[in-house]
Design an enzyme around this catalytic site. Sequence first.
Site, PDB file in Angstrom:
ATOM      1  N   HIS A  99       6.687   6.660   4.053  1.00  0.00           N
ATOM      2  CA  HIS A  99       5.791   6.990   2.949  1.00  0.00           C
ATOM      3  C   HIS A  99       6.563   7.364   1.680  1.00  0.00           C
ATOM      4  O   HIS A  99       6.301   6.858   0.588  1.00  0.00           O
ATOM      5  CB  HIS A  99       4.948   8.183   3.425  1.00  0.00           C
ATOM      6  CG  HIS A  99       3.652   8.351   2.716  1.00  0.00           C
ATOM      7  ND1 HIS A  99       2.727   9.320   3.085  1.00  0.00           N
ATOM      8  CD2 HIS A  99       3.102   7.724   1.661  1.00  0.00           C
ATOM      9  CE1 HIS A  99       1.683   9.263   2.303  1.00  0.00           C
ATOM     10  NE2 HIS A  99       1.875   8.306   1.433  1.00  0.00           N
ATOM     11  N   VAL A 151       0.868  -1.170   0.000  1.00  0.00           N
ATOM     12  CA  VAL A 151       0.000   0.000   0.000  1.00  0.00           C
ATOM     13  C   VAL A 151       0.905   1.220   0.000  1.00  0.00           C
ATOM     14  O   VAL A 151       1.967   1.218   0.627  1.00  0.00           O
ATOM     15  CB  VAL A 151      -0.937   0.018   1.227  1.00  0.00           C
ATOM     16  CG1 VAL A 151      -1.920   1.177   1.142  1.00  0.00           C
ATOM     17  CG2 VAL A 151      -1.692  -1.298   1.347  1.00  0.00           C
ATOM     18  N   GLU A 152       0.490   2.276  -0.693  1.00  0.00           N
ATOM     19  CA  GLU A 152       1.355   3.448  -0.839  1.00  0.00           C
ATOM     20  C   GLU A 152       1.731   4.107   0.477  1.00  0.00           C
ATOM     21  O   GLU A 152       2.693   4.869   0.558  1.00  0.00           O
ATOM     22  CB  GLU A 152       0.721   4.487  -1.771  1.00  0.00           C
ATOM     23  CG  GLU A 152      -0.578   5.079  -1.285  1.00  0.00           C
ATOM     24  CD  GLU A 152      -1.789   4.411  -1.908  1.00  0.00           C
ATOM     25  OE1 GLU A 152      -2.784   5.111  -2.118  1.00  0.00           O
ATOM     26  OE2 GLU A 152      -1.735   3.189  -2.179  1.00  0.00           O
ATOM     27  N   SER A 153       1.004   3.804   1.529  1.00  0.00           N
ATOM     28  CA  SER A 153       1.286   4.374   2.846  1.00  0.00           C
ATOM     29  C   SER A 153       2.646   3.937   3.397  1.00  0.00           C
ATOM     30  O   SER A 153       3.164   4.554   4.326  1.00  0.00           O
ATOM     31  CB  SER A 153       0.188   3.954   3.828  1.00  0.00           C
ATOM     32  OG  SER A 153       0.097   2.537   3.879  1.00  0.00           O
ATOM     33  N   GLY A 154       3.201   2.842   2.842  1.00  0.00           N
ATOM     34  CA  GLY A 154       4.501   2.350   3.299  1.00  0.00           C
ATOM     35  C   GLY A 154       4.476   0.922   3.792  1.00  0.00           C
ATOM     36  O   GLY A 154       5.515   0.367   4.153  1.00  0.00           O
TER      37      GLY A 154
END
Length: 535
Positions: free
Chosen positions: A353, A326-329
């Site tokens: 991130h 997920v792009e959040s990390g």
Amino acid sequence: MKNKNVSAKKAVDVIKNGDTIALCGFSLVGACEDIYTEVENRFLQTGSPRDLTILHAAGHSGRKDGIEHFAHEGLTKRVIGSHWGLAPKISEMITKNQLEAHCLSQGQLVHLFRDMAGGKPGTYSKVGLGTFLDPRQEGGRVNEKAKKTSSLVQVISINGEEYLFYNKVPIDVCIIRGTTADEYGNISFEEEALKLEALSVAQATKRFNGQVIVQVKNYVKGGSIPSKEVTIPGIYVDHVVITEDFTEKHRQTSSTSFNPAYTGTVKSVSSKMEPLPLSVRKVIGRRAALELFPEAIVNLGTGIPGDTIGPVSREEDILDQIYLTVESGAIGGVPLGGTDFGVVENPLAIIEHGYQFDYYAGRGVDITFMGAAEIDKQGNVNVSSFGNRTAGCGGFIDITQNARKVVFCSTFTAGGFMSEVKDGQLSIVEEGKFNKFIENVKQITFSGNIALQNKQEVLYVTERAVFQLTDAGVELIEIAPGVSVEKDILPYVDFELAVSSKLKVMEAAIFRDEPMNLAAQFFEEVDSVVEVAQL
């Protein structure tokens, strides 16, 4: 300096009229509710602070908290962010032109924080070319009030190639969150679900001689946090606010006060999770999951992808054979959906991130699964503005312009659409009021032309049909069993649709309750690779 601990009331004193306030969060991860609430209450009681610019990278709300505390005319003059899908009050203010709204991509915003921290005038990238971020279209200005101002984005040329340049936004105050602070202001993140871009935001704020406010759950003796566990050094921190109620004002996620499985501290027992019920959304997720292959590095977007791909992969016993990100990390594990999007249960790793977006920009993602609100004949996709609602792009543009394969997941029509999935077939019970395949999308969030230039493979997966992007535009390549092209597809496409001469019927297993036996297909692929390697 020791004893940086102050009350929320005292911390908010540093915010002046007209300041630019940087926030760091993802859904409700990172939300500093004690401080946000104090800013809101002070404005409602005194009319100050006012005319603020709110700068944030990711969507930062859970439909009622987070950035929604700043949703008052007069309090917020300008917002610069990437997504307001979970912030209905802010979205309404954008629509009504009650504030100036600039939508930039999530990845470029987190990189902008990092580049500003290093003293640079901004950040540059090919991300956004050909989309509404491009100043030759809208330049990220998403309402009339913003369109009366200069774009924050410029087109530049480097070695004869076009890039977009995202200009710096000086920060006066940032409000960020950690778990524990010591007397020197050192901050650790041990119970936070994500690391996000907190360090970059703090450093960028200090670059502009701004004030850094951090909300925490715990306050301990100076020097007692192990050095390697310090995420934000105390030299960057001006004020520490200890939450008054961590169960409500410092929640780990929108739905959870604290769950150690979201930090990777413990691993929950996934075998106890119930399978998703068979539905149209699951059908879409199942067909999309057929594009997976062993060792694939995958990104999941919010909506149908985030809600279905992980659970379907788990049900099919292939979750350990792929890497969901997920792009959040977060990397690995099972991504959560809804207002907890961005958080992962049983993650293998959680990185910052900005570094996740570095990897995405370097074409590290094999497949991304994304939602779609509108699709047009050129293969352009709109997810950022539809009807009278402005949602924003989030990390959608960063990811879709750089993934090797893009799979859009969406119902075929919208607005009251109902269907029945039974015995390996799909039947349409009631058609949606709105067509999603239209002549021209309202706003270009994904450019079909740029995708063709990048030689990306692009699919559009719906419950009744699958389409692919070709040089000539969108082409129908599969239909669901029980569906008629003439009756159920062509009348609901607003342009002349190309139909493949090799049109196939989607696998009936997608439309049945029992698993599709994807694991067997995966192991066949692995075995064939091993055989080739041995030869």
